[in-house]
Scaffold this active site. Structure first.
Site, PDB file in Angstrom:
ATOM      1  N   ASN A 118       0.939  -1.208   0.114  1.00  9.84           N
ATOM      2  CA  ASN A 118       0.058  -0.008  -0.032  1.00  9.84           C
ATOM      3  C   ASN A 118       0.764   1.192   0.186  1.00  9.84           C
ATOM      4  OD1 ASN A 118      -2.770  -1.343   0.121  1.00  9.84           O
ATOM      5  ND2 ASN A 118      -2.164  -1.834   2.374  1.00  9.84           N
ATOM      6  N   GLU A 170      -1.139   2.529   6.569  1.00 11.27           N
ATOM      7  CA  GLU A 170      -1.337   3.083   7.741  1.00 11.27           C
ATOM      8  C   GLU A 170       0.058   3.145   8.577  1.00 11.27           C
ATOM      9  OE1 GLU A 170      -3.487  -0.182   9.971  1.00 11.27           O
ATOM     10  OE2 GLU A 170      -5.352   0.300   8.808  1.00 11.27           O
ATOM     11  N   VAL A 171       1.065   2.245   8.295  1.00  8.67           N
ATOM     12  CA  VAL A 171       2.416   2.311   8.733  1.00  8.67           C
ATOM     13  C   VAL A 171       3.137   3.109   7.674  1.00  8.67           C
ATOM     14  CG1 VAL A 171       4.282   1.140   9.893  1.00  8.67           C
ATOM     15  CG2 VAL A 171       1.623   0.654  10.495  1.00  8.67           C
ATOM     16  N   HIS A 197       6.296  -1.628   3.348  1.00  7.04           N
ATOM     17  CA  HIS A 197       6.020  -3.224   4.003  1.00  7.04           C
ATOM     18  C   HIS A 197       5.264  -3.759   2.539  1.00  7.04           C
ATOM     19  CE1 HIS A 197       3.020  -0.756   5.845  1.00  7.04           C
ATOM     20  NE2 HIS A 197       2.014  -1.594   5.628  1.00  7.04           N
ATOM     21  N   MET A 198       5.732  -4.999   2.544  1.00  9.02           N
ATOM     22  CA  MET A 198       4.964  -6.021   1.466  1.00  9.02           C
ATOM     23  C   MET A 198       4.207  -6.952   2.462  1.00  9.02           C
ATOM     24  SD  MET A 198       6.977  -8.696  -0.805  1.00  9.02           S
ATOM     25  CE  MET A 198       7.416  -7.601  -2.272  1.00  9.02           C
TER      26      MET A 198
HETATM   27  P1  5GP Z   1      -0.765  -0.935   5.776  1.00 10.34           P
HETATM   28  O1  5GP Z   1      -2.392  -0.717   5.793  1.00 10.34           O
HETATM   29  O2  5GP Z   1       0.065   0.115   6.234  1.00 10.34           O
HETATM   30  O3  5GP Z   1      -0.354  -1.299   4.459  1.00 10.34           O
HETATM   31  O4  5GP Z   1      -0.599  -2.155   6.796  1.00 10.34           O
HETATM   32  C1  5GP Z   1      -0.305  -2.198   7.905  1.00 10.34           C
HETATM   33  C2  5GP Z   1      -0.229  -3.432   8.792  1.00 10.34           C
HETATM   34  O5  5GP Z   1       0.361  -3.344   9.860  1.00 10.34           O
HETATM   35  C3  5GP Z   1      -1.596  -3.843   9.148  1.00 10.34           C
HETATM   36  O6  5GP Z   1      -2.093  -5.026   8.387  1.00 10.34           O
HETATM   37  C4  5GP Z   1      -1.678  -3.857  10.683  1.00 10.34           C
HETATM   38  O7  5GP Z   1      -2.362  -4.986  11.172  1.00 10.34           O
HETATM   39  C5  5GP Z   1      -0.330  -4.131  10.785  1.00 10.34           C
HETATM   40  N1  5GP Z   1       0.276  -3.877  12.337  1.00 10.34           N
HETATM   41  C6  5GP Z   1       0.055  -2.614  12.530  1.00 10.34           C
HETATM   42  N2  5GP Z   1       0.610  -2.315  14.130  1.00 10.34           N
HETATM   43  C7  5GP Z   1       1.275  -3.491  13.990  1.00 10.34           C
HETATM   44  C8  5GP Z   1       2.275  -4.189  15.031  1.00 10.34           C
HETATM   45  O8  5GP Z   1       2.358  -3.428  16.325  1.00 10.34           O
HETATM   46  N3  5GP Z   1       2.678  -5.459  14.910  1.00 10.34           N
HETATM   47  C9  5GP Z   1       2.393  -6.270  13.817  1.00 10.34           C
HETATM   48  N4  5GP Z   1       2.967  -7.271  13.893  1.00 10.34           N
HETATM   49  N5  5GP Z   1       1.527  -5.800  12.884  1.00 10.34           N
HETATM   50  C10 5GP Z   1       1.035  -4.490  12.945  1.00 10.34           C
END
Ligand code: 5GP
Length: 118
Positions: free
Chosen positions: A88, A96-97, A101-102
């Protein structure tokens, strides 16, 4: 220096996670809120916030992420049935983060690539 992220803290062990693979370039761990029987996140150890921030210097680590994804899919026993790799980027993709990341999803039929907006 680039600011630390939630995921860089996972890579250094500062924040706990179920790490399934790590080397000097990437870290892979289980998503905290899995959306499929296998849901892994593969990150570069180096902080790259989004795909928009990648540079030609990142080519090797980005390629390595695919090599690791392939290896992990095999270890998870989902290589033959198939799986999805997803990255994303930005608000329209609900990133979100902000540490690139893949996602590696698998273990069940995953449906259409993009869910229609309701
Ligand atoms: P994005 O929406 O940014 O592509 O995905 C972020 C992902 O990170 C989400 O699937 C969410 O569940 C995961 N995530 C968020 N916080 C943490 C965390 O503290 N530990 C782990 N293992 N995954 C996380």
């Amino acid at each position: 220096m680039t600011e630390e992220t939630l995921f860089s803290k996972i890579a250094t062990g500062e924040i706990p996670a179920d790490i399934v693979f790590q080397d000097d370039r990437v870290t892979a761990f289980r998503d905290i809120n899995p959306q499929a029987p296998t849901h892994l996140l593969i990150i570069p150890n180096k902080i790259i916030p989004t795909v928009n921030d990648i540079t030609p210097q990142d080519e090797a680590v980005l390629g390595h992420m695919f090599i690791v994804a392939k290896k992990l899919a095999s270890l998870e026993g989902i290589a033959e049935d198939g799986y999805r790799l997803l990255v994303n980027c930005g608000p329209h993709a609900n990133q979100e983060v902000f540490h690139l990341h893949m996602h590696l999803f698998g273990g069940r039929p995953l449906g259409w690539m993009v869910k229609p907006v309701e």
